[in-house]
Scaffold this motif. Structure first.
Motif, PDB file in Angstrom:
ATOM      1  N   MET A   1      -5.501  -7.834  10.971  1.00 18.58           N
ATOM      2  CA  MET A   1      -4.550  -6.894  10.440  1.00 18.58           C
ATOM      3  C   MET A   1      -4.679  -5.568  11.190  1.00 18.58           C
ATOM      4  SD  MET A   1      -4.404  -6.651   6.358  1.00 18.58           S
ATOM      5  CE  MET A   1      -2.926  -6.704   5.498  1.00 18.58           C
ATOM      6  N   SER A   2      -3.569  -4.960  11.488  1.00 17.72           N
ATOM      7  CA  SER A   2      -3.606  -3.685  12.196  1.00 17.72           C
ATOM      8  C   SER A   2      -3.989  -2.558  11.233  1.00 17.72           C
ATOM      9  CB  SER A   2      -2.237  -3.393  12.808  1.00 17.72           C
ATOM     10  OG  SER A   2      -1.304  -3.105  11.792  1.00 17.72           O
ATOM     11  N   ALA A   3      -4.372  -1.432  11.788  1.00 15.51           N
ATOM     12  CA  ALA A   3      -4.776  -0.287  10.958  1.00 15.51           C
ATOM     13  C   ALA A   3      -3.611   0.207  10.103  1.00 15.51           C
ATOM     14  CB  ALA A   3      -5.287   0.842  11.849  1.00 15.51           C
ATOM     15  N   GLY A   4      -2.409   0.161  10.656  1.00 15.23           N
ATOM     16  CA  GLY A   4      -1.233   0.584   9.891  1.00 15.23           C
ATOM     17  C   GLY A   4      -0.973  -0.309   8.696  1.00 15.23           C
ATOM     18  N   ALA A   5      -1.134  -1.612   8.878  1.00 19.76           N
ATOM     19  CA  ALA A   5      -0.922  -2.547   7.776  1.00 19.76           C
ATOM     20  C   ALA A   5      -1.987  -2.372   6.697  1.00 19.76           C
ATOM     21  CB  ALA A   5      -0.928  -3.983   8.298  1.00 19.76           C
ATOM     22  N   VAL A   6      -3.208  -2.103   7.128  1.00 14.86           N
ATOM     23  CA  VAL A   6      -4.293  -1.875   6.166  1.00 14.86           C
ATOM     24  C   VAL A   6      -4.005  -0.617   5.350  1.00 14.86           C
ATOM     25  CG1 VAL A   6      -6.732  -1.266   5.955  1.00 14.86           C
ATOM     26  CG2 VAL A   6      -6.039  -3.090   7.502  1.00 14.86           C
ATOM     27  N   MET A   7      -3.563   0.442   6.005  1.00 14.35           N
ATOM     28  CA  MET A   7      -3.274   1.685   5.293  1.00 14.35           C
ATOM     29  C   MET A   7      -2.076   1.528   4.355  1.00 14.35           C
ATOM     30  SD  MET A   7      -5.603   3.819   5.829  1.00 14.35           S
ATOM     31  CE  MET A   7      -4.926   5.298   5.136  1.00 14.35           C
ATOM     32  N   MET A   8      -1.075   0.773   4.759  1.00  9.43           N
ATOM     33  CA  MET A   8       0.078   0.546   3.878  1.00  9.43           C
ATOM     34  C   MET A   8      -0.331  -0.257   2.655  1.00  9.43           C
ATOM     35  SD  MET A   8       2.813   1.993   4.260  1.00  9.43           S
ATOM     36  CE  MET A   8       4.512   1.671   4.451  1.00  9.43           C
ATOM     37  N   THR A   9      -1.148  -1.282   2.867  1.00 13.06           N
ATOM     38  CA  THR A   9      -1.639  -2.073   1.739  1.00 13.06           C
ATOM     39  C   THR A   9      -2.474  -1.203   0.805  1.00 13.06           C
ATOM     40  OG1 THR A   9      -1.669  -4.036   3.143  1.00 13.06           O
ATOM     41  CG2 THR A   9      -2.940  -4.128   1.096  1.00 13.06           C
ATOM     42  N   ALA A  10      -3.331  -0.379   1.384  1.00 14.11           N
ATOM     43  CA  ALA A  10      -4.144   0.532   0.577  1.00 14.11           C
ATOM     44  C   ALA A  10      -3.260   1.512  -0.189  1.00 14.11           C
ATOM     45  CB  ALA A  10      -5.127   1.278   1.467  1.00 14.11           C
ATOM     46  N   ALA A  11      -2.189   1.981   0.431  1.00 15.40           N
ATOM     47  CA  ALA A  11      -1.288   2.922  -0.234  1.00 15.40           C
ATOM     48  C   ALA A  11      -0.606   2.283  -1.432  1.00 15.40           C
ATOM     49  CB  ALA A  11      -0.237   3.430   0.754  1.00 15.40           C
ATOM     50  N   VAL A  12      -0.172   1.041  -1.289  1.00 11.17           N
ATOM     51  CA  VAL A  12       0.498   0.351  -2.387  1.00 11.17           C
ATOM     52  C   VAL A  12      -0.481   0.082  -3.525  1.00 11.17           C
ATOM     53  CG1 VAL A  12       1.631  -1.804  -3.045  1.00 11.17           C
ATOM     54  CG2 VAL A  12       2.298  -0.650  -0.938  1.00 11.17           C
ATOM     55  N   VAL A  13      -1.663  -0.425  -3.200  1.00  9.15           N
ATOM     56  CA  VAL A  13      -2.651  -0.737  -4.231  1.00  9.15           C
ATOM     57  C   VAL A  13      -3.134   0.535  -4.930  1.00  9.15           C
ATOM     58  CG1 VAL A  13      -4.968  -1.673  -4.612  1.00  9.15           C
ATOM     59  CG2 VAL A  13      -3.367  -2.880  -3.129  1.00  9.15           C
ATOM     60  N   THR A  14      -3.466   1.545  -4.143  1.00  7.97           N
ATOM     61  CA  THR A  14      -3.942   2.804  -4.714  1.00  7.97           C
ATOM     62  C   THR A  14      -2.835   3.497  -5.506  1.00  7.97           C
ATOM     63  OG1 THR A  14      -5.378   3.043  -2.795  1.00  7.97           O
ATOM     64  CG2 THR A  14      -5.098   4.967  -4.180  1.00  7.97           C
ATOM     65  N   GLY A  15      -1.634   3.490  -4.972  1.00  8.33           N
ATOM     66  CA  GLY A  15      -0.499   4.098  -5.673  1.00  8.33           C
ATOM     67  C   GLY A  15      -0.226   3.429  -7.003  1.00  8.33           C
ATOM     68  N   ALA A  16      -0.299   2.107  -7.037  1.00  9.92           N
ATOM     69  CA  ALA A  16      -0.091   1.394  -8.298  1.00  9.92           C
ATOM     70  C   ALA A  16      -1.210   1.697  -9.294  1.00  9.92           C
ATOM     71  CB  ALA A  16      -0.003  -0.107  -8.042  1.00  9.92           C
ATOM     72  N   GLY A  17      -2.431   1.779  -8.806  1.00 15.30           N
ATOM     73  CA  GLY A  17      -3.562   2.097  -9.682  1.00 15.30           C
ATOM     74  C   GLY A  17      -3.458   3.497 -10.259  1.00 15.30           C
ATOM     75  N   VAL A  18      -3.137   4.465  -9.427  1.00 19.08           N
ATOM     76  CA  VAL A  18      -2.993   5.838  -9.908  1.00 19.08           C
ATOM     77  C   VAL A  18      -1.768   5.960 -10.814  1.00 19.08           C
ATOM     78  CG1 VAL A  18      -2.582   8.232  -9.199  1.00 19.08           C
ATOM     79  CG2 VAL A  18      -4.257   6.843  -7.989  1.00 19.08           C
ATOM     80  N   ALA A  19      -0.704   5.241 -10.503  1.00 15.09           N
ATOM     81  CA  ALA A  19       0.475   5.248 -11.370  1.00 15.09           C
ATOM     82  C   ALA A  19       0.118   4.729 -12.761  1.00 15.09           C
ATOM     83  CB  ALA A  19       1.591   4.405 -10.754  1.00 15.09           C
ATOM     84  N   PHE A  20      -0.716   3.712 -12.833  1.00 12.89           N
ATOM     85  CA  PHE A  20      -1.165   3.193 -14.125  1.00 12.89           C
ATOM     86  C   PHE A  20      -1.971   4.267 -14.883  1.00 12.89           C
ATOM     87  CE2 PHE A  20      -4.445   1.154 -16.716  1.00 12.89           C
ATOM     88  CZ  PHE A  20      -3.635   0.456 -17.606  1.00 12.89           C
ATOM     89  N   ILE A  21      -2.867   4.951 -14.165  1.00 12.24           N
ATOM     90  CA  ILE A  21      -3.664   6.007 -14.795  1.00 12.24           C
ATOM     91  C   ILE A  21      -2.756   7.135 -15.292  1.00 12.24           C
ATOM     92  CG2 ILE A  21      -5.373   7.814 -14.341  1.00 12.24           C
ATOM     93  CD1 ILE A  21      -6.733   5.799 -12.429  1.00 12.24           C
ATOM     94  N   VAL A  22      -1.743   7.477 -14.523  1.00 14.42           N
ATOM     95  CA  VAL A  22      -0.800   8.524 -14.925  1.00 14.42           C
ATOM     96  C   VAL A  22      -0.051   8.092 -16.184  1.00 14.42           C
ATOM     97  CG1 VAL A  22       1.332   9.696 -14.263  1.00 14.42           C
ATOM     98  CG2 VAL A  22      -0.562   9.567 -12.659  1.00 14.42           C
ATOM     99  N   GLN A  23       0.331   6.827 -16.261  1.00 19.45           N
ATOM    100  CA  GLN A  23       1.007   6.332 -17.465  1.00 19.45           C
ATOM    101  C   GLN A  23       0.108   6.428 -18.685  1.00 19.45           C
ATOM    102  OE1 GLN A  23       4.143   5.072 -18.269  1.00 19.45           O
ATOM    103  NE2 GLN A  23       4.669   6.062 -16.346  1.00 19.45           N
ATOM    104  N   VAL A  24      -1.149   6.054 -18.530  1.00 23.10           N
ATOM    105  CA  VAL A  24      -2.097   6.153 -19.648  1.00 23.10           C
ATOM    106  C   VAL A  24      -2.247   7.613 -20.062  1.00 23.10           C
ATOM    107  CG1 VAL A  24      -4.509   5.855 -20.333  1.00 23.10           C
ATOM    108  CG2 VAL A  24      -3.346   4.048 -19.069  1.00 23.10           C
ATOM    109  N   ALA A  25      -2.366   8.503 -19.072  1.00 26.82           N
ATOM    110  CA  ALA A  25      -2.519   9.930 -19.366  1.00 26.82           C
ATOM    111  C   ALA A  25      -1.302  10.473 -20.104  1.00 26.82           C
ATOM    112  CB  ALA A  25      -2.752  10.707 -18.079  1.00 26.82           C
ATOM    113  N   ARG A  26      -0.114  10.039 -19.717  1.00 22.02           N
ATOM    114  CA  ARG A  26       1.105  10.503 -20.393  1.00 22.02           C
ATOM    115  C   ARG A  26       1.163   9.991 -21.830  1.00 22.02           C
ATOM    116  NH1 ARG A  26       4.731  13.976 -18.572  1.00 22.02           N
ATOM    117  NH2 ARG A  26       6.269  12.811 -19.705  1.00 22.02           N
TER     118      ARG A  26
END
Length: 85
Positions: A1-26
């Motif tokens: 996997m290229s570095a760009g693909a790894v970072m995009m995958t990390a962005a989606v996974v991390t973004g979804a995780g933080v979005a879940f935390i934001v929902q709980v906080a709200r």
């Protein structure tokens, strides 16, 4: 996997995780959860921003992360009384 693909995958996974935390906080509407949600969001932005500035990477993972978190906050329920009040 290229570095760009790894970072995009990390962005989606991390973004979804933080979005879940934001929902709980709200939904909980308590200060400890708000601090956790804000800290997680800022940490995610910092990680992807470092990737862009220091490594000369693409800005797209940062944008994907940011859009996921903002969309999560935008679709949070409004006008709901917090529990225990």
């Amino acid at each position: 996997m290229s570095a760009g693909a790894v970072m995009m995958t990390a962005a989606v996974v991390t973004g979804a995780g933080v979005a879940f935390i934001v929902q709980v906080a709200r939904r909980k509407a308590s200060w400890p959860w708000r601090v956790v949600g804000a800290s997680a969001g800022l940490a995610g932005v910092a990680v992807f921003l470092v990737h862009v500035v220091r490594d000369g990477g693409s800005i797209m993972p940062l944008m994907v992360f940011t859009v996921l978190v903002i969309a999560s906050n935008a679709f949070a329920p409004r006008g709901v009384a917090p529990r225990g009040h």
